[in-house]
Design a protein around this motif. Structure first.
Motif, PDB file in Angstrom:
ATOM      1  N   THR A  52     -14.296  32.639  19.919  1.00 39.41           N
ATOM      2  CA  THR A  52     -13.508  31.535  20.473  1.00 39.41           C
ATOM      3  C   THR A  52     -12.109  31.459  19.874  1.00 39.41           C
ATOM      4  OG1 THR A  52     -15.562  30.303  20.730  1.00 39.41           O
ATOM      5  CG2 THR A  52     -13.517  29.063  20.936  1.00 39.41           C
ATOM      6  N   ARG A  53     -11.992  31.720  18.582  1.00 41.14           N
ATOM      7  CA  ARG A  53     -10.684  31.675  17.917  1.00 41.14           C
ATOM      8  C   ARG A  53     -10.341  33.022  17.299  1.00 41.14           C
ATOM      9  NH1 ARG A  53     -10.995  25.665  15.025  1.00 41.14           N
ATOM     10  NH2 ARG A  53     -10.626  24.476  16.952  1.00 41.14           N
TER      11      ARG A  53
ATOM     12  N   ASP B 109      -6.506  31.691  20.561  1.00 36.67           N
ATOM     13  CA  ASP B 109      -6.113  30.297  20.295  1.00 36.67           C
ATOM     14  C   ASP B 109      -4.738  30.257  19.636  1.00 36.67           C
ATOM     15  OD1 ASP B 109      -5.888  27.644  19.683  1.00 36.67           O
ATOM     16  OD2 ASP B 109      -7.678  27.532  18.424  1.00 36.67           O
ATOM     17  N   LYS B 110      -3.731  29.815  20.376  1.00 36.99           N
ATOM     18  CA  LYS B 110      -2.375  29.687  19.824  1.00 36.99           C
ATOM     19  C   LYS B 110      -2.033  28.232  19.495  1.00 36.99           C
ATOM     20  CE  LYS B 110      -0.304  33.541  22.426  1.00 36.99           C
ATOM     21  NZ  LYS B 110       0.770  33.887  23.379  1.00 36.99           N
ATOM     22  N   SER B 111      -3.034  27.368  19.499  1.00 40.36           N
ATOM     23  CA  SER B 111      -2.779  25.934  19.299  1.00 40.36           C
ATOM     24  C   SER B 111      -2.416  25.639  17.842  1.00 40.36           C
ATOM     25  CB  SER B 111      -4.014  25.124  19.695  1.00 40.36           C
ATOM     26  OG  SER B 111      -5.085  25.366  18.793  1.00 40.36           O
ATOM     27  N   ALA B 112      -2.155  24.338  17.572  1.00 36.88           N
ATOM     28  CA  ALA B 112      -1.713  23.911  16.239  1.00 36.88           C
ATOM     29  C   ALA B 112      -2.883  23.614  15.308  1.00 36.88           C
ATOM     30  CB  ALA B 112      -0.825  22.676  16.369  1.00 36.88           C
ATOM     31  N   ARG B 113      -3.969  24.365  15.435  1.00 32.27           N
ATOM     32  CA  ARG B 113      -5.137  24.115  14.579  1.00 32.27           C
ATOM     33  C   ARG B 113      -4.818  24.479  13.126  1.00 32.27           C
ATOM     34  NH1 ARG B 113      -7.814  28.939  13.442  1.00 32.27           N
ATOM     35  NH2 ARG B 113      -7.226  30.712  14.745  1.00 32.27           N
ATOM     36  N   ALA B 114      -5.513  23.824  12.207  1.00 28.25           N
ATOM     37  CA  ALA B 114      -5.410  24.097  10.765  1.00 28.25           C
ATOM     38  C   ALA B 114      -3.969  24.049  10.276  1.00 28.25           C
ATOM     39  CB  ALA B 114      -6.048  25.448  10.432  1.00 28.25           C
TER      40      ALA B 114
ATOM     41  N   GLN C 293      -1.249  24.962  11.734  1.00 28.45           N
ATOM     42  CA  GLN C 293      -0.353  26.012  12.208  1.00 28.45           C
ATOM     43  C   GLN C 293       0.594  25.477  13.285  1.00 28.45           C
ATOM     44  OE1 GLN C 293      -2.441  29.567  13.339  1.00 28.45           O
ATOM     45  NE2 GLN C 293      -3.732  29.587  11.526  1.00 28.45           N
TER      46      GLN C 293
ATOM     47  N   ASN D 229       2.167  25.242  16.845  1.00 30.70           N
ATOM     48  CA  ASN D 229       1.683  25.461  18.210  1.00 30.70           C
ATOM     49  C   ASN D 229       2.558  26.510  18.890  1.00 30.70           C
ATOM     50  OD1 ASN D 229       0.936  25.386  20.895  1.00 30.70           O
ATOM     51  ND2 ASN D 229       0.692  23.167  20.952  1.00 30.70           N
TER      52      ASN D 229
ATOM     53  N   GLU E 221       1.532  28.012  21.933  1.00 29.65           N
ATOM     54  CA  GLU E 221       1.039  28.206  23.292  1.00 29.65           C
ATOM     55  C   GLU E 221       2.213  28.492  24.230  1.00 29.65           C
ATOM     56  OE1 GLU E 221      -1.001  24.503  23.639  1.00 29.65           O
ATOM     57  OE2 GLU E 221      -2.968  25.403  23.251  1.00 29.65           O
TER      58      GLU E 221
ATOM     59  N   THR F 161       1.229  29.892   9.371  1.00 30.26           N
ATOM     60  CA  THR F 161      -0.060  30.035   8.696  1.00 30.26           C
ATOM     61  C   THR F 161      -0.003  29.462   7.292  1.00 30.26           C
ATOM     62  OG1 THR F 161       0.507  32.242   7.849  1.00 30.26           O
ATOM     63  CG2 THR F 161      -0.572  32.146  10.001  1.00 30.26           C
TER      64      THR F 161
END
Length: 535
Positions: free
Chosen positions: A341-342, A400-405, A407, A409, A411, A451
């Motif tokens: 998924t990621r 996944d290019k989103s702003a997770r963790a 990072q 964004n 997208e 990152t």
């Protein structure tokens, strides 16, 4: 001949050998004497198999000494030591292979001059495979064949026995033997020329993939793993960042039997418990990890492979059916189908993959961009690959290019890096990326992505004329989905050309010949299509 010095442990040291580089060079020169009438591929199996046997025996002896020390420290009576020393579980739980009596290196070394050393080594290989399930059908049994000079083989056994594999920068004997194995793989790849590319990817190219992907923890996969170099570099990355070997789980597949054996030995010698399946197999015909979803994928597939197993109804072709005459986009789509998924992937490809519109390749590339799977494109400098003159690039994919963790964004954006002018020539035919080059490329990506390593280092991203540019999907769409970095990063103003004229002529000649090869390949495809139309 001067006498051999003795190390504190009583192990003989090769005269004049004080560094790892000298040790590797002397071992290679001595092993090279054995080439004789063997072809290059058999010779590779021959030497690396012997180094591996020395490794498993040394690791076994090292673990045996540890067990004995533990028993003494625990006050266990000496009369009970033997039962513990002969307990296979005591070795296997530490990742050490069991080596039966008679197959241990001291047993072989003692009979090196017996005239039957080849037969003894074949027997030792058999014994080790029979007692270790993961090594079944892996080790070579080719030491007693008619084309093997038994006298020179005995000399190589003596040399490996005498070589000091400890005391080099505080490294263990196992680590040193691992480095020797890697060194030999590189030397064999150079010796075999174009065929060497089937099992070896230049170390600096692998490091770019690893430094950008940062495989700290999770499932790591390579669908065309060659001799396993991607996995070894991933493991080194984990250990250099204070991780543990078991932080990553390794999965791979290799179609060539001999190369699969090399990979199994390479992982074992580095203490990596990877799953390369129980046999070699073609990834397109028989996926040996059908249910795998990987966190990281690193791959260097064969460039422009024209002879490959193709089914038009293959479910992996989500973005378009790859052409029969070129497997580049088959590899790419197989890799994307394996991402979790990621998950993220780094893939080495021929430059043509960035711009080709032949046989639907442009439509597949368009679909990859429009589905926001392409994170970064890196154009590599020429002459990194001694085994081919075809210009190469790196594709980086992410689900996944989103702003997770924490990072940034990204997208709807893709980073383009033009590294064509980077690298240092180590001789007239081969270039390597330096540590500074690697850092600049990796830092640009991590700053762009935001990152944790970039935040810790205080890095912020800015486009740099002639080097990197963050393009929107609209910009890529306007460029007809061509992904060549030079199209986006531009050229720096007032760029000086300090390349010596002789080197420039040599480089441009090689580039021209590479374009000739690509032109010939495309001509054959067009002729075949015209024949089909006219037929």
């Amino acid at each position: 001949m001067p006498p051999r010095k003795k190390t504190p442990a009583g192990q003989a040291e090769l005269p004049g050998v004080s560094t790892m580089a000298e040790l590797k060079a002397i071992l290679w020169k001595s092993a090279d004497k054995l080439r004789g009438s063997m072809d290059a591929a058999q010779y590779k199996d021959f030497v690396l198999g012997l180094v591996f046997l020395k490794y498993v025996s040394d690791a076994f002896a090292e673990r045996r000494d540890q067990i004995r020390d533990e028993l003494i420290a625990d006050g266990v009576p000496e009369s009970r030591h033997e039962s513990f020393l002969d307990d296979k579980d005591e070795y296997e739980r530490e990742g050490v292979f069991w080596v039966p009596e008679g197959a241990r290196w001291p047993d072989l070394a003692a009979q090196a001059k017996s005239g039957a050393i080849g037969e003894l080594i074949d027997g030792a290989m058999d014994a080790v495979m029979k007692t270790n399930r993961s090594l079944r059908s892996v080790l070579p049994r080719i030491y007693n064949q008619n084309n093997v000079d038994q006298r020179r083989l005995s000399e190589l056994v003596d040399l490996l026995s005498d070589a000091r594999f400890t005391g080099h920068d505080g490294k263990s004997a196992r680590d040193v033997l691992g480095e020797v194995y890697e060194y030999f793989l590189e030397k064999f790849a150079r010796a075999e020329g174009k065929r060497g590319g089937e099992f070896y990817t230049p170390a600096s190219v692998v490091k770019v993939l690893v430094e950008i992907l940062e495989p700290y923890k999770g499932r790591v996969y390579d669908p065309c793993c060659g001799s396993g170099g991607m996995f070894v570099q991933a493991e080194k990355f984990v250990l250099s960042h204070r991780g543990r070997r078991d932080d990553i789980a390794v999965y791979g597949q290799e179609a060539n039997e001999r190369t699969w054996r090399l990979a199994k030995m390479n992982l074992a010698i580095h203490g990596i418990g990877g799953d390369l399946s129980t046999k070699w197999a073609d990834t397109f015909y028989e996926d040996r990890h059908p249910d795998l979803k990987a966190d990281y994928i690193l791959a260097n597939p064969p460039f422009n492979m024209s002879d490959w197993y193709r089914r038009t109804d293959d479910p992996r072709w989500r973005f378009g059916t790859p052409p029969a005459g070129n497997a580049n986009f088959a590899w790419i789509q197989h890799i994307i189908s394996k991402l979790g998924t990621r998950g993220s992937a780094g893939v080495v490809m021929a430059n043509g993959s960035m711009s080709s519109k032949q046989s639907g390749e442009g439509d597949i590339r368009k679909a990859l961009v429009e589905n926001d799977l392409v994170a970064c494109m890196v154009a590599l400098p020429p002459q990194l690959f001694r085994t081919t003159q075809i210009p190469a690039c790196l594709w980086f994919f992410t689900k996944d290019k989103s702003a997770r963790a924490g990072q940034t964004n990204r997208e709807g954006q893709t980073l383009f890096i033009d590294a064509r002018n980077m690298g240092t020539m180590i001789d007239r035919t081969e270039r390597v990326l330096t540590d500074d080059d690697l850092a600049k490329i990796a830092n640009a990506y991590h700053a762009w992505r935001g990152t944790s390593s970039a935040r810790e280092a205080g890095l912020t991203y800015e486009d740099e004329l002639g080097f990197c540019y963050s393009a929107t999907t609209d910009e890529v769409r306007a460029a007809d989905h061509i992904l060549t970095p030079g199209r986006y990063v531009g050229a720096p103003e007032g760029e000086e050309d300090d390349e010596p004229i002789a080197d420039k002529i040599d480089r441009l000649t090689k580039d021209l010949f590479a374009h000739f090869e690509e032109s010939t390949r495309l001509e054959q495809i067009i002729r075949k299509q015209l024949e089909n139309i006219n037929g």
